[in-house]
Motif scaffolding. Structure first.
Motif: not given
Length: 328
Positions: A9-24
């Motif tokens: 969701a858009t918003g302040g810095p608090e919306v940024l999440q540090y997550v795992d992902f699998t690169p394509l």
């Protein structure tokens, strides 16, 4: 698995999440880059906040980083695994351990420029190139005004202007930032907290004012910028740090001396590999010669997972020069 910053969701810095992902794997025409240093730019805050809406949510963030090519897609010919590279016009997602980027948007990074220097200077340096060399081609001895002269773009512009022999008047928000701009090559500075910008420009130019103003601040400096221009001068609005400029009064441009206004962006100037190489070669030559020095304060280097804190500091107007995210 790899790590990246994303937001749902858009918003302040608090919306940024540090997550795992699998690169394509990289698609045809793309290269996969293991990022070693990631550039943080004010435009990233516009995307995160929703001022510039991301194409879809959840979304990655960031367009600039430097690193090493690890894989290439079909049809890639100019780059190979192991190449040191830098990019600034990727699709959103550069705040990541790895990122897939079209080959035409990737430049080879000279050995004498570090990953941190590359990521700290590429987008900002390409921006200064189009501003000072193409939007308006500054000439030696010419005087002009640039706002936010101690910011990431500003400090590179101060040095580039000095190399060109042009006289940069830089607006800043504190005495400390004025000193930074002057050390980088500003001919004069204006502390907008204490001085009237247009009055000071007139005084510095013996009443002539300037032929071009470069304004990344936006709403709060719009009027002062117009008031600083001489007859038939050019207003270059290239950012919205204080909010977007709206309701432009065309009659006012007439009244103030048949002024011109443009709202450029990097994507309007670099649209293919030839244009990228033209701009990047000039930037790299100035960095390599020492005419432009790129340094990042340790206090403005953040772990990738600390993107929230990095954005908070950037938006507080307490930073100077460039800031970086460093993958783990």
């Amino acid at each position: 698995m790899a790590k990246r910053i994303q937001f749902s969701a858009t918003g302040g810095p608090e919306v940024l999440q540090y997550v795992d992902f699998t690169p394509l794997d990289p698609a045809a025409g793309e290269v996969q880059i293991e990022n070693r240093a990631i550039g943080i730019n004010y435009i990233d805050t516009y995307v995160r906040s929703g001022l510039y809406a991301p194409p879809s949510l959840p979304s990655g963030l960031g367009t600039e980083a430097a690193g090493v090519v690890t894989k290439v897609g079909a049809g890639v010919s100019a780059l190979k695994p192991g190449d040191r590279v830098v990019y600034a016009q990727a699709a959103l997602g550069a705040y990541s351990d790895v990122h897939n980027v079209p080959e035409e948007k990737v430049a080879q990074l000279p050995d004498n420029i570090s990953f941190e220097q590359g990521a700290a200077s590429f987008l900002k340096g390409l921006t200064v190139h189009y501003l000072l060399r193409q939007t308006y081609n500054l000439q030696p001895g010419e005087t002009f005004l640039l706002h936010a002269a101690a910011g990431g773009v500003g400090l590179i512009a101060c040095q580039w202007a000095k190399a060109l022999g042009a006289r940069l008047i830089g607006s800043v928000g504190s005495a400390e930032k004025a000193a930074l701009a002057q050390q980088a090559g500003a001919w004069a500075t204006i502390n907008y907290q204490q001085e009237d910008i247009a009055e000071r420009v007139a005084a510095l130019t013996n009443g002539e004012k300037v032929g071009v103003v470069y304004d990344s601040v936006g709403k709060s400096t719009w009027q002062a910028s117009l008031n600083s221009l001489k007859r038939r001068g050019l207003m270059v609005s290239f950012g919205n740090a204080s909010g977007p400029v709206t309701g432009v009064d065309l009659a006012l441009l007439n009244q103030k001396g048949s002024l011109y206004v443009t709202r450029p962006s990097l994507n309007g100037y670099i649209t293919n590999r030839a244009e990228l190489e033209y701009a990047s070669n000039e930037l790299f030559a100035l960095i390599g010669s020492g005419a432009i020095k790129v340094e990042v304060n340790d206090e403005q280097k953040f772990a990738l997972g600390d993107a929230q804190r990095a954005h908070q500091l950037l938006e507080s107007r307490q930073t100077s020069g460039s800031s970086l995210l460093i993958p783990g």
